[in-house]
Design a protein around this motif. Structure first.
Motif, PDB file in Angstrom:
ATOM      1  N   TYR A  44       3.150 -10.409  -0.771  1.00 53.27           N
ATOM      2  CA  TYR A  44       2.675 -10.930   0.509  1.00 53.27           C
ATOM      3  C   TYR A  44       3.140 -10.053   1.512  1.00 53.27           C
ATOM      4  N   LEU A  45       2.116  -9.186   1.854  1.00 55.22           N
ATOM      5  CA  LEU A  45       2.178  -8.092   2.813  1.00 55.22           C
ATOM      6  C   LEU A  45       0.897  -8.251   3.584  1.00 55.22           C
ATOM      7  N   SER A  46       0.909  -8.249   4.748  1.00 56.21           N
ATOM      8  CA  SER A  46      -0.586  -8.247   5.690  1.00 56.21           C
ATOM      9  C   SER A  46      -0.266  -6.902   6.782  1.00 56.21           C
ATOM     10  N   TRP A  47      -1.332  -6.915   7.385  1.00 61.46           N
ATOM     11  CA  TRP A  47      -1.521  -5.965   8.274  1.00 61.46           C
ATOM     12  C   TRP A  47      -2.259  -6.722   9.469  1.00 61.46           C
ATOM     13  N   PHE A  48      -2.000  -6.561  10.722  1.00 60.80           N
ATOM     14  CA  PHE A  48      -2.775  -7.018  11.815  1.00 60.80           C
ATOM     15  C   PHE A  48      -2.942  -5.821  13.011  1.00 60.80           C
ATOM     16  N   HIS A  49      -4.121  -6.148  13.842  1.00 61.37           N
ATOM     17  CA  HIS A  49      -4.508  -5.457  14.878  1.00 61.37           C
ATOM     18  C   HIS A  49      -4.201  -5.884  16.308  1.00 61.37           C
ATOM     19  N   ARG A  90      -2.277 -10.061   1.488  1.00 58.38           N
ATOM     20  CA  ARG A  90      -1.659  -9.573  -0.006  1.00 58.38           C
ATOM     21  C   ARG A  90      -2.147  -8.522  -0.203  1.00 58.38           C
ATOM     22  N   VAL A  91      -1.630  -7.313   0.558  1.00 62.17           N
ATOM     23  CA  VAL A  91      -1.644  -5.991   0.451  1.00 62.17           C
ATOM     24  C   VAL A  91      -3.094  -5.361   0.600  1.00 62.17           C
ATOM     25  N   SER A 127      -8.671  -0.340   4.826  1.00 61.92           N
ATOM     26  CA  SER A 127      -8.431  -0.841   3.380  1.00 61.92           C
ATOM     27  C   SER A 127      -6.676  -0.605   3.486  1.00 61.92           C
ATOM     28  N   GLY A 128      -6.337  -1.613   2.685  1.00 59.43           N
ATOM     29  CA  GLY A 128      -4.874  -1.809   2.429  1.00 59.43           C
ATOM     30  C   GLY A 128      -4.395  -1.468   1.003  1.00 59.43           C
ATOM     31  N   SER A 129      -3.409  -0.822   0.912  1.00 58.49           N
ATOM     32  CA  SER A 129      -3.013  -0.408  -0.684  1.00 58.49           C
ATOM     33  C   SER A 129      -1.420  -0.373  -0.711  1.00 58.49           C
ATOM     34  N   SER A 150       2.437  -1.171  -3.120  1.00 58.98           N
ATOM     35  CA  SER A 150       3.071  -2.014  -4.042  1.00 58.98           C
ATOM     36  C   SER A 150       4.600  -1.902  -3.953  1.00 58.98           C
ATOM     37  N   GLY A 151       5.593  -3.078  -4.240  1.00 60.17           N
ATOM     38  CA  GLY A 151       6.797  -3.011  -4.190  1.00 60.17           C
ATOM     39  C   GLY A 151       7.423  -2.743  -2.755  1.00 60.17           C
ATOM     40  N   THR A 152       7.794  -1.759  -2.269  1.00 63.13           N
ATOM     41  CA  THR A 152       8.456  -1.487  -0.967  1.00 63.13           C
ATOM     42  C   THR A 152       7.408  -0.402  -0.176  1.00 63.13           C
ATOM     43  N   ASP A 153       6.494  -0.007  -0.550  1.00 65.17           N
ATOM     44  CA  ASP A 153       5.589   1.003   0.073  1.00 65.17           C
ATOM     45  C   ASP A 153       4.162   0.733   0.317  1.00 65.17           C
ATOM     46  N   PHE A 154       3.713   0.619   1.409  1.00 67.07           N
ATOM     47  CA  PHE A 154       2.335   0.055   1.658  1.00 67.07           C
ATOM     48  C   PHE A 154       1.807   0.988   2.790  1.00 67.07           C
ATOM     49  N   THR A 155       0.199   1.050   2.695  1.00 68.86           N
ATOM     50  CA  THR A 155      -0.396   2.025   3.734  1.00 68.86           C
ATOM     51  C   THR A 155      -1.533   1.147   4.234  1.00 68.86           C
ATOM     52  N   LEU A 156      -1.979   1.422   5.377  1.00 73.33           N
ATOM     53  CA  LEU A 156      -3.253   1.000   5.881  1.00 73.33           C
ATOM     54  C   LEU A 156      -3.860   1.984   6.214  1.00 73.33           C
ATOM     55  N   LYS A 157      -5.115   2.163   5.817  1.00 70.19           N
ATOM     56  CA  LYS A 157      -6.211   3.260   6.031  1.00 70.19           C
ATOM     57  C   LYS A 157      -7.317   3.126   6.958  1.00 70.19           C
TER      58      LYS A 157
END
Lengths: 115, 112
Positions: B37-42, B55-56, B68-70, B72-79
């Motif tokens: 459960y990881l989200s990105w906001f602007h 959800r990633v 795009s979001g990618s 897993s675990g503890t490491d996430f990226t928004l591109k």
């Protein structure tokens, strides 16, 4: 269209109280968990509280637990945040948001705690 | 509490060029049910935050496919594949696996 309209913010002295409201429309309010998030002026976002659909088991960030109470009226499609013993550090824009994942947000209401 | 650490905190970008924001959590965000459960906001200046990704890697309705979001675990990226002028503002990651929910500090994206 989902709409969330917060109200109730204002100027209050330290130790005072305020009650925020969030009127919801455009979705089945009773079927969604609802949350509160705050943002001090010029700073980042802080999650404050979540209440489940049936108003059970509300959760809070430690800094407000025991002072803030979240509630909801599923007949009036309205979310509330009762804030007591307010501190200067509670000064922020308070947003309500839909769902545990915060998929839609209101425009926010400003709470200013100052003497 | 789970600490969410974003980098960089400031990101000057050129229009039409790609951009990438990192978000790292102090604990795994994999829920016991297997979801993450990881989200990105602007948040544009003077506006409320808008969720982009949940959800990633799931884009919200109406979000352009250049986002795009990618991870897993503890490491996430928004591109952002090609930055447009409307993409300026602050981007936040948020975890909603653990209590309390926590946000990253925010990454300010501006046009060079």
């Amino acid at each position: 269209e989902v709409q969330l309209l917060e109200s109730g913010g204002g100027l209050v002295q330290p130790g005072g109280s305020l009650r925020l409201s969030c009127a919801a429309s455009g979705f089945a309010f009773s079927k969604y968990d609802m949350g509160w998030v705050r943002q001090p002026p010029g700073k980042g976002l802080e999650w404050v509280s979540l209440i489940y659909t049936a108003a059970i088991g509300p959760t809070y960030v430690d800094s407000v637990r025991g002072r803030f109470t979240v509630s909801r009226d599923n007949f009036k499609d309205t979310l509330y945040l009762e804030m007591n013993s307010l501190r200067t550090e509670d000064t922020a824009i308070y947003y309500c948001a839909k769902g545990g994942g915060l998929d839609s947000w209101g425009q926010g209401t400003l709470v200013t705690v100052t003497s | 509490d789970v600490v969410m650490t974003q980098s960089p905190l400031s990101l000057p970008v050129t229009l039409g060029q790609p951009a990438s924001i990192s978000c790292r959590s102090s604990q795994s965000l994999v829920h016991f049910n297997g979801d993450t459960y990881l989200s990105w906001f602007h948040q544009r200046p003077g506006q409320s935050p808008r969720r982009l990704i949940y959800r990633v890697s799931n884009r919200d309705s109406g979000v352009p496919d250049r986002f795009s979001g990618s991870g897993s675990g503890t490491d996430f990226t928004l591109k952002i594949s090609r930055v447009e002028a409307e993409d300026v503002g602050v981007y936040y990651c948020m975890q909603y696996t653990h209590w309390p929910r926590t946000f990253g500090q925010g990454t300010k994206v501006e046009i060079k």
